[in-house]
Every structure is written in structure tokens, then in C-alpha cells.
Design a protein around this motif. Structure first.
Motif: not given
Lengths: 533, 504
Positions: A77-81, A85, A87
Motif C-alpha cells: 500500500n503505497i500512498t502517494g503524491i 496515485g 499503488v
């Protein structure tokens, strides 16, 4: 529902077993064998528990709620800028009527193959460790519902298979092993590319209302999740769905193996040790057709409808070509290998019909081919262990020498031919019934029926050459089956005859799901499919 | 004013200052301790750790050092400190640390113990050069730092002098290097002639004007690319690589294949980003100034590099040579991350480099440990080692599988992110070529496994036992390769925090 994560257990138990084996001392090869047998036996028990708790009326396919034994949690769970988005990859497993027969088959064949591996003498620890890793990979492919997870398991099998053929195989093992590896990797890079393309074309609605790209197979099946600018989205007028479908299909077709990608199969089979041939024919080949049914069909229903004639055509070529080449073989194992090519053609033909009957027949044929061909390869293994030759013309008259063996062989051969009261008959009949009902592929179906005739030809001819006629004096002292070999043949024989007499036992498992799949594939509109053809 | 500027600048380059001090201490220690040189490797180790501490404490910091106060663009300096640079400095430092630890174990290096001081001093020279390459934003400094690194590495490549190959390697390296840096210097002088400045930021704003001569600029770009392409061993400037990698001591080969490539890539990316990108849009796409078609050039070079590298590797029988061609192929993959010209591509490069560091150094380490014992890097001499030396063989297998890019290893994650970047940029054809290259590469990596496990040895293979320290060293590289293959979230998050390249 049952109280423990049965799918994770059935998948990762072999990996646990692998680590235990690596820790065991080298001096006690027997312990390693018994441990592997225990683990595969537990897998069979788990598969039976799964079947006992199975809900026959739940469809699965595209609807998460009706999948069974679901395990789902966030893995990556890559929360992103904003511009990247999120991943997210789920650890998402579950079964429905498509995968349950395959899970049963995998558990069964792994157990039988372990019994068949008892004669392995060379680096026993390494063999069984790799064997269990292969087992885990196969099981994982059939229960994964996240494309990424599916791909990891798909690739996980390659390396153990390479070593199992390459170290414990026959004289040309190195060539066969690398050929298998390169062929399959060649196929799977295309699967990877389509996977990434799908990832960027579709989004999934999260609980918090955000839409993120996804590898979730069920989300990728829903046309509403595709965004207009995705390269594999039907809304995009310049989409690449047709090309992607063909690439994906080729990736799976190599595993089936579909003509013209089949050339690795005879080499791999001839060189592989018997238990690995059993696994290869019994389970690995099913992954190709399973992948098409699980991924290609529901994710690309529009293209599937466009291309069904071509799928049937390749099915027909597989049936006829495989049977003709089998007729020409002088090596027992090669003959069985080509008969596999022919029999997998029935699966393709049934799938191409896009009818409930045809696809039921196809999945049933996958299961039956798994059990029957496994038995055929075991038969080859038994005779090869005793005589160290596989030449069809080196034998003769073995029926008097090994009557019990001949009995089992006859059952397996007749099942492979498709004699009524054997399981192979039912599935082939369903395939033809389903395919014949479709106007478009009727001619192809009619030509394909020739395959049955040819199949009977090579099977009966083989039976005659090996078991009847005058006894070749060289083999006058051959022993009949021993206890371990009985233990391999009896369960398979029971299943083959049981499903021949009572096919509903298996068909009921898949029927609801297949209905759902067929209606999904034939009715789902991927809006304006301008691209493609 | 000038003093505060100087103080500010010096505070930004503390790692470089510390490195220079360590370099001098090493040279002095070599003079003082000429009887017993046991201490010198530890001094080197301390130097790396100290620099590492200073580099990490810079994390999150950004700014320009040595600003040109006389110019109208006074806010841009010769050296830029940002998270992108710190990432690559960390890569260089981690690989230097590992190389020094490798050197403890290498028999080749033990044999030259009386010259060990020079050996480490030269390595520090290289590191210093790389540090400046990574952060330089002025053409003169770029050239000087590249020369500093190159001159040290020319000597190191031929350092052991025990084999004929060694001096051949060194000489070849020097000749090719001299030509390429000459070309690069010519390119730099052309750019200076066009713009009247050597500062990348100022060049960026000047070439956006209409009065620039596009043909001359394109010519200069190609010349400068030749110089950098030589460092990252991209085709057609890769000819030195196999010979040098084969001839140089294995520790130096490993160092060149990771650290010097990292520095080269950092320089290339920063050079293109600061000089030719006009702005980065909110979606992370880099918009190039329309003066030179970098995209076509790099796509062509990248495809050529990976294809040549992979196909040449197919025929190699020497492990070092094979890994040399493989590292050429990997340079090709890495260039793909650059051609998409987006932050997504940059993330892919950073992830790939972190992974490449682990798996490539791991492979070289195992090759070195095997060579220590059997005295050969020939692939045929590996026959049967899989049975007699299980630990080393399994580790080598994992590193090679990871280099191929198969799951569940970290190499797969690196490739996955590259392909994600390519598909995101809709460069499907390029992605297909790269994927097919991966299939080709499988053949030569798997060939090593074939020799380890499948081929029957003619004579009984030796059983290689690994000492405790070697086991730890191999495991330190191997376990992350598996771990990041299964759970790559931390890796990606780290890469995402290192994207800042200070620009206009």
C-alpha cells in the motif's frame, strides 16, 4: 465458512515443508520422503474439507460476494503524491467453480506424484524441497484473485520446474529444461505487459471514495471501472485491446501448449522424471486454459466474442495434429505427450463454444485429462523403471506377464479414448455437444471429431504392441505392480470410473460459475469497441 | 556577504570535505605505517562511515553551494545539494563500504598488501570524484570531477599487475577514457561558445531564447553524451567494459559496475534535467526545451545497449566478462527509466539502482569467494559446485535470478517499475523490446546455474566452505533481495522521498 484461512494454508503449507526439509539432515532421505508425503496428504485433506464446505450455488467469476473462502488484505500500500496515485496490491485469494476443480486436481496429483517420487535416489533433499515449492506455486495460481499475486505464483513455478527437469531428467535434460524455461518466460513477459496495461486502464473504487489503479482481477472485469484514456479501455478509440488479448492468449497458450507453441512439451516430457511428467501433464498444462477462462475471457469479453472462431480453429488443429503426430511415435512417453496436445485441444474447442455445456465440458476435460494423463505417465514410469526402455516396439505380450498392470493400463487407455462409463467420455461428449450447437464453429467441430477416431487408433495400437502378441523373451521375469504402485493407480482409477458413472459429482461444482461466466462473457458490453478489429 | 556565502557553501559540502580529509589521512598513514599496514583498511572504513553519517544528516536539506554572486542568476551555484543527489551518494557510499569489506576477503588484494595504502587512497579519490559528479551543476566542475574519478580508476583497473590482462585492461581503459573525455571537453567548449556560461541553470534559461544555433547545440549535446555514455558503459561507448571488468581485480570490477555507473547516471540525469527541462507539470512529466531530441537519442542508445549487452553475454565463458556484458545490458534498462522523462521514470531508476546495487555486488562477491578457492572465474570450472558448496551456489542462483528479473526477487520489482513507467508513458513498443531482452538474458544467467547444478563435473569439485564473516556478508546482500521481492513498500517509499532535483 470454516474458521481458518484454508486457502493460505493449502498454498503455503508446502513452502513450510520446504524449509523443514532444508533443515533436515541429509543422511535420512526416508524422513524427507515421508514428510513430503504427509504434507501432500494434508493438502488432500484440506481439499476435501474445502469441498465439504463448498457452496454449490455461489457463482464467483466477477462477483466478489459469491466467491468462497475469501482471504483479502492489503499487501502493498503505497500512498502517494497526487501524480503517482496510490499503488495498492491485495493479498486476495478465493475460489469459485472454475478454480475448485483445479485445487482438487492439484492436491490429488501432488500426492500421487509424491508416491511416484519414491524411487528418487539422487539428492533427495533438493528434489523434494523443489517439488514442494512447485506445489505451492501451482496451488497459488489457482486460488489467487489479484493479478499481481497470480503472476508471482505463475513465475514461481518456473525455477523449480527447470531444476526438476534439469537435474533429475534424462539424457537431454539440459536442453529440455532450458527450452521449457525460455518458452514459458517468453509467454509470461507478455502476460506481465498486459497486466501493467490493464493496471493503467482501470481503477477501483475504494471505501473512502477514491479511485485507484488496481490489480484486482474482479475490478478489472468490470467495464465501468475502465477510464476513457486507458490504453486497454474500450472507451479509448485507439485502444490496444485486440493486440493485448492476443499477447495474453499467446502467454497462456504456450502453457497449454497450443499449436504452434507446443514444441517444448515433448522434449520436457521425454526428459523429465516420471513424477514431474505427471505434474506437468496433470496440473501445469491446465494453468494455460485456466488463465484464459479466469483472465482473458471476463476481462476481454468483446474480443473473445470476436475471436471465438480462431480459438476453435486452434483447438481443432491441436486435436488433429496432436493425434496424427502421436500415431507416428515410437517412444511410449512421447506418444503420451502428443496425446496431451490432442486432448488439450478438446478443452480449447469447448471453451471456444462460449456455451455453458461447452465450457462445463472444457473444465471437466481439464480435470479428467489431469487424472487420465497422470495415470498414463505413471504407466510409462512403471514400465521404464523395470526395463529402462520406452520403445513401443521393444515390448510385446506383457499382458500375461503383468496382468494387473495391464488391467490398469486398459482402464487408462479406454478413458483416454473416451469410452462410455469413463470420465473422459463425458467431458468430450459435453465439449462436442456445446461446440456443435454453435453455428459458427460447427464445421470445425465436425472435423475435430476425427480426433476421437485417431485417438482410438494410437491408443489401441499401443496396447496391442506392448501387451498383446507373443511375449518378448527379454522381459520374461518382469514383476507385476507392488504396493506403492497400487496406491498410485487405485485412487486415480476410482476417480476416473466414478466420474464416468456419476459426472454430476464434478459438474455440479462448476455449473453455477460456468453459467455466470458464459452470461458475463456473452452479454457484457465494453461500450463502443471502436478499436480492435 | 562573501563570507556567509562561503560558509554556507562549505556547510553544504561537509561529506566531500570529510572525504578529502580521509584521503589525506590515508596517504599519510601509508607513509607512517609502512611496516605494518593492518590499520589502513580500518581507517578507510572509518572514513566511509564518517562520510555516511554526514551524508545522511544532509537528508532533507537542499540548496546551492558556491553561488556566483557577480551574475544576474546569483541564486544558482556550482554544486547542488538535493535529495536526488543524496540518494546517489548513498548508493556510492554503500557500495564503497561493501567493496572495502570485500577487499578484506579478497585474496587478490591480500597479495598486494604492501601497496594497500595506495589502493584505498585511490578508491577514496574515486569516491570524491563521484560525489562531485553527482552534485555538480557546472560544466567545468562536471569535467573535473569526471577526470578525478577516471584517473583513479585507470590506476585501480591495473592495480594488481599480476596478470597480463591487468595492464591490458588498464591501458585500454585509459585510451578509451582519454578519447571520450576529449570529446566531452570539446562539447563543453561548444556549449560555452554558444552561451557564454558553464552553469547549467543559466544555460537552461539561455537556450530557451530564439538565437541559439540548434545544429551546434545538438553537436555539443552528442559530444557531451559520449563522455557520460562512456562512464555508464552504454553502447556504442561500451567496448572497454568487458576487457576492463575481466582484467581488473574483482573488487574494483564490482565497484566500477555499481558505483561508477551510479555516478554516471546521476550526472546524466541531472545534466539533462537541469539543462534541458523547462518545467515539470503536476502529473510529474518533464517538459523538454525544444532544442535537442534527447528522447530519440536515448531510446536508440538504450535499445542498442541492452540488445548488444545481452547478445554478447550469451557467448561468454568467463564469469566476470559475462557480468560485464550483463551490466551493459542493465545500463540499457536503466536508460529506459530516463527516456520517459517523468518522475515515474525517475522513481523506477532509483528503485532499479537500489536493487541493482544488492544483486550485482552480491553476484560479484560470490564469484570472488569462489575464485578465492578454485582460482578461476571460468564458467566451466563451476561444474558441480552446486552439490559441494550449497550456500554459495544458492546465493549466486538468487542473485542471478534477481538480475534476470524473475519474481519473487527484488530484481523483478526493479523491472516492474521500469515497465510501469514505460506503459504509463505509452511507449509499448520499447517495453516489448526490453521484455524480449529479458528473455534473452535468462539464457546466460541460467547457464551459470546449469554449470553449478546440471553438468556433471569431470573431476570431483572442491567443497567451498565459507567463513562466518563471508556468510554474513553474502546474507546481508541476499536477504534484502528476497525481502524486497515480496514486500517492496519500504523501497518504493524511500525512492519516492528522493525525487527532488533542484531546478529552475
Amino acid at each position: 465458512m470454516i474458521g481458518f484461512p484454508i486457502l493460505s494454508l493449502i498454498t503455503f503449507l508446502p513452502i513450510l515443508g520446504m524449509f523443514i526439509i532444508l533443515a533436515l539432515p541429509k543422511e535420512q532421505p526416508k524422513n524427507v520422503k515421508y514428510l513430503t508425503l504427509a504434507i501432500t496428504a494434508i493438502q488432500v485433506v484440506l481439499a476435501i474439507i474445502l469441498l465439504a464446505n463448498y457452496n454449490y450455488s455461489a457463482a464467483g467469476i466477477y462477483d466478489e460476494k459469491s466467491f468462497q473462502f475469501i482471504e483479502k488484505f492489503r499487501w502493498i500500500n503505497i500512498t502517494g503524491i497526487s501524480w503517482l496515485g496510490t499503488v495498492k496490491i491485495d493479498y486476495f485469494m478465493g475460489v469459485d467453480g472454475l478454480s475448485t476443480p483445479m485445487v482438487l486436481l492439484t492436491a490429488l496429483i501432488s500426492f500421487i506424484a509424491t508416491l511416484s517420487s519414491w524411487t528418487i535416489e539422487k539428492s533427495v533433499k533438493g528434489y523434494f524441497a523443489l517439488f514442494l515449492l512447485l506445489d505451492a506455486g501451482m496451488m497459488g495460481v489457482f486460488v489467487a484473485l489479484d493479478f499481481f499475486l497470480f503472476y508471482i505464483f505463475w513465475e514461481l513455478m518456473l525455477l523449480p520446474m527447470y531444476f526438476l527437469i534439469g537435474i533429475w531428467g534424462g539424457p537431454r535434460k539440459e536442453y529440455a529444461a532450458i527450452k521449457f524455461f525460455i518458452y514459458t518466460l517468453f509467454g509470461s513477459v507478455f502476460i506481465l505487459l498486459v497486466m501493467i496495461g490493464l493496471y493503467f486502464s482501470a481503477t477501483e473504487l475504494m471505501q473512502d471514495g477514491a479511485r485507484v489503479h488496481t490489480f484486482n482481477m474482479l475490478a478489472l472485469m468490470n467495464p465501468a471501472n475502465y477510464s476513457p484514456d486507458g490504453i486497454l479501455s474500450a472507451l479509448n478509440p485507439n485502444n490496444l485491446r485486440l493486440i493485448a488479448y492476443i499477447a495474453l492468449f499467446a502467454g497462456f497458450a504456450i502453457k497449454i501448449p497450443m499449436f504452434p507453441f507446443h514444441t517444448w512439451l515433448p522434449d520436457a516430457h521425454v526428459e523429465a522424471p516420471t513424477p514431474i511428467s505427471v505434474i506437468l501433464a496433470g496440473v501445469l498444462l491446465k494453468m494455460g486454459t485456466y488463465g484464459i477462462l479466469r483472465i482473458s475471457y471476463p476481462m476481454f469479453p468483446d474480443i473473445t466474442r470476436q475471436l471465438m472462431w480462431y480459438i476453435a480453429l486452434f483447438g481443432m488443429i491441436n486435436i488433429i495434429y496432436g493425434a496424427l503426430v502421436a500415431l507416428a511415435q515410437k517412444d511410449f512417453k512421447k506418444l503420451i505427450a502428443y496425446s496431451s496436445v490432442s486432448h488439450m485441444g478438446y478443452v480449447l474447442l469447448g471453451m471456444a463454444s462460449l456455451t455453458t455445456v461447452g465450457i462445463n465440458g472444457a473444465i471437466f476435460q481439464m480435470f479428467n485429462h489431469g487424472t487420465i494423463t497422470a495415470m498414463l505417465f505413471l504407466i510409462v514410469g512403471v514400465i521404464y523403471d523395470r526395463t529402462h526402455t520406452r520403445g513401443l516396439n521393444d515390448f510385446g505380450g506383457l499382458a500375461t506377464q503383468m496382468p494387473v498392470y495391464t488391467g490398469f493400463v486398459t482402464v487408462a487407455f479406454f478413458a483416454a479414448i473416451g469410452l462410455p462409463s469413463m470420465s473422459g467420455f463425458v467431458s468430450e461428449a459435453l465439449v462436442f455437444l456445446g461446440a456443435f450447437g454453435v453455428e459458427l464453429i460447427r464445421v470445425l467441430t465436425m472435423i475435430s471429431t476425427l480426433g476421437i477416431l485417431l485417438g482410438a487408433g494410437y491408443m489401441l495400437w499401443t496396447l496391442q504392441r506392448i501387451f498383446f502378441g507373443p511375449l518378448n523373451e527379454k522381459w520374461a521375469s518382469l514383476k507385476d505392480l507392488d504396493g506403492r504402485e497400487y496406491a498410485m493407480f487405485i485412487p486415480l482409477t476410482i476417480i476416473i470410473i466414478f466420474l464416468g458413472v456419476y459426472p454430476s459429482g464434478m459438474l455440479n461444482i462448476m455449473n453455477t460459475s460456468v453459467n455466470s461466466l458464459v452470461s458475463f462473457v456473452t452479454t457484457t458490453i465494453h461500450s463502443t469497441s471502436l478499436g480492435g478489429l | 556577504m562573501a563570507n556567509t556565502n562561503l560558509y554556507h557553501s562549505l556547510s553544504l559540502i561537509t561529506p566531500e570535505i570529510f572525504l578529502s580529509v580521509a584521503l589525506v589521512v590515508l596517504v599519510l598513514a601509508d607513509l607512517v605505517l609502512h611496516k605494518d599496514k593492518k590499520l589502513i583498511p580500518y581507517i578507510a572504513l572509518l572514513g566511509i562511515i564518517g562520510t555516511g553519517y554526514l551524508t545522511i544528516s544532509q537528508f532533507g536539506m537542499s540548496g546551492f553551494a558556491f553561488q556566483n554572486s557577480a551574475s544576474m542568476f546569483s541564486s544558482y551555484g556550482m554544486i547542488t545539494v538535493d535529495s536526488f543527489g543524496i540518494f546517489f551518494k548513498s548508493i556510492v557510499l554503500i557500495s564503497s563500504l561493501l567493496i572495502i569489506l570485500f577487499s578484506f576477503q579478497s585474496e587478490e588484494i591480500q597479495k598486494i598488501n604492501d601497496r594497500i595504502g595506495e589502493y584505498y587512497a585511490l578508491i577514496f579519490g574515486m569516491i570524491l570524484g563521484m560525489f562531485f559528479m553527482i552534485s555538480a551543476t557546472d560544466l567545468i566542475l562536471i569535467y573535473l570531477s569526471m577526470e578525478l574519478m577516471s584517473l583513479s580508476s585507470y590506476v585501480l583497473a591495473g592495480f594488481t599487475k599480476l596478470r597480463d590482462r591487468n595492464s591490458e585492461a588498464s591501458l585500454k581503459y585509459l585510451l578509451y577514457g582519454a578519447v571520450s573525455s576529449g570529446l566531452m571537453l570539446f562539447g563543453i567548449s561548444l556549449v560555452y561558445g554558444l552561451t557564454g556560461t558553464t552553469n547549467l541553470y543559466i544555460i537552461n534559461s539561455l537556450i530557451q531564447g530564439p538565437q541559439i544555433n540548434l545544429f551546434t547545440l545538438a553537436f555539443a549535446c552528442i559530444l557531451i553524451f559520449a563522455g557520460i555514455g562512456y562512464k555508464i558503459s552504454s553502447a556504442p561507448f561500451h567496448f572497454w567494459t568487458p576487457d576492463v571488468y575481466e582484467g581488473a581485480p574483482i573488487t574494483i570490477t564490482a565497484f566500477l559496475s555499481v558505483a561508477s555507473k551510479a555516478a554516471g547516471f546521476a550526472l546524466l540525469i541531472r545534466f539533462i534535467k537541469t539543462t534541458f527541462v523547462s518545467y515539470v507539470d503536476p502529473n510529474g512529466w518533464w517538459h523538454l526545451i525544444n532544442v535537442f531530441d534527447w528522447k530519440t537519442l536515448i531510446i536508440a542508445v538504450s535499445i542498442l545497449t541492452m540488445t548488444l549487452g545481452n547478445f554478447s553475454a550469451l557467448w561468454q565463458n568467463n564469469m566476470k566478462r559475462m557480468l560485464a556484458y550483463s551490466s551493459i545490458a542493465h545500463a540499457g534498462y536503466l536508460l529506459l527509466g530516463l527516456v520517459v522523462f517523468s518522475n515515474q521514470g525517475l522513481i523506477a531508476i532509483l528503485i532499479y539502482f537500489s536493487v541493482y546495487l544488492l544483486m550485482n555486488l552480491g553476484a560479484f562477491l560470490v564469484v570472488m569467494l569462489i575464485a578465492n578457492r578454485i582460482g578461476s572465474e571460468d564458467i566451466d570450472d563451476y561444474n558441480g559446485l552446486g552439490i559441494t558448496s550449497p550456500f554459495l551456489s544458492v546465493s549466486l542462483a538468487i542473485f542471478l535470478i534477481s538480475l534476470t528479473g524473475l519474481p519473487p526477487t527484488a530484481g523483478f520489482i526493479g523491472k516492474l517499475y521500469l515497465f510501469i513507467a514505460l506503459v504509463d508513458a505509452k511507449m509499448i513498443a520499447v517495453a516489448v523490446i526490453a521484455l524480449l531482452n529479458t528473455v534473452v538474458s535468462l539464457y546466460y544467467y541460467i547457464r551459470v546455474l546449469k554449470h553449478l547444478y546440471l553438468v556433471k563435473p569431470v573431476k570431483e569439485p572442491v567443497a567451498i566452505t565459507t567463513s562466518f564473516s563471508n556468510t554474513v556478508l553474502v546474507s546481508v546482500l541476499m536477504l534484502p533481495v528476497i525481502f524486497f521481492g515480496i514486500y517492496f513498500e519500504p523501497l518504493v517509499n524511500f525512492a519516492k522521498s528522493c525525487l527532488l532535483i533542484l531546478g529552475l
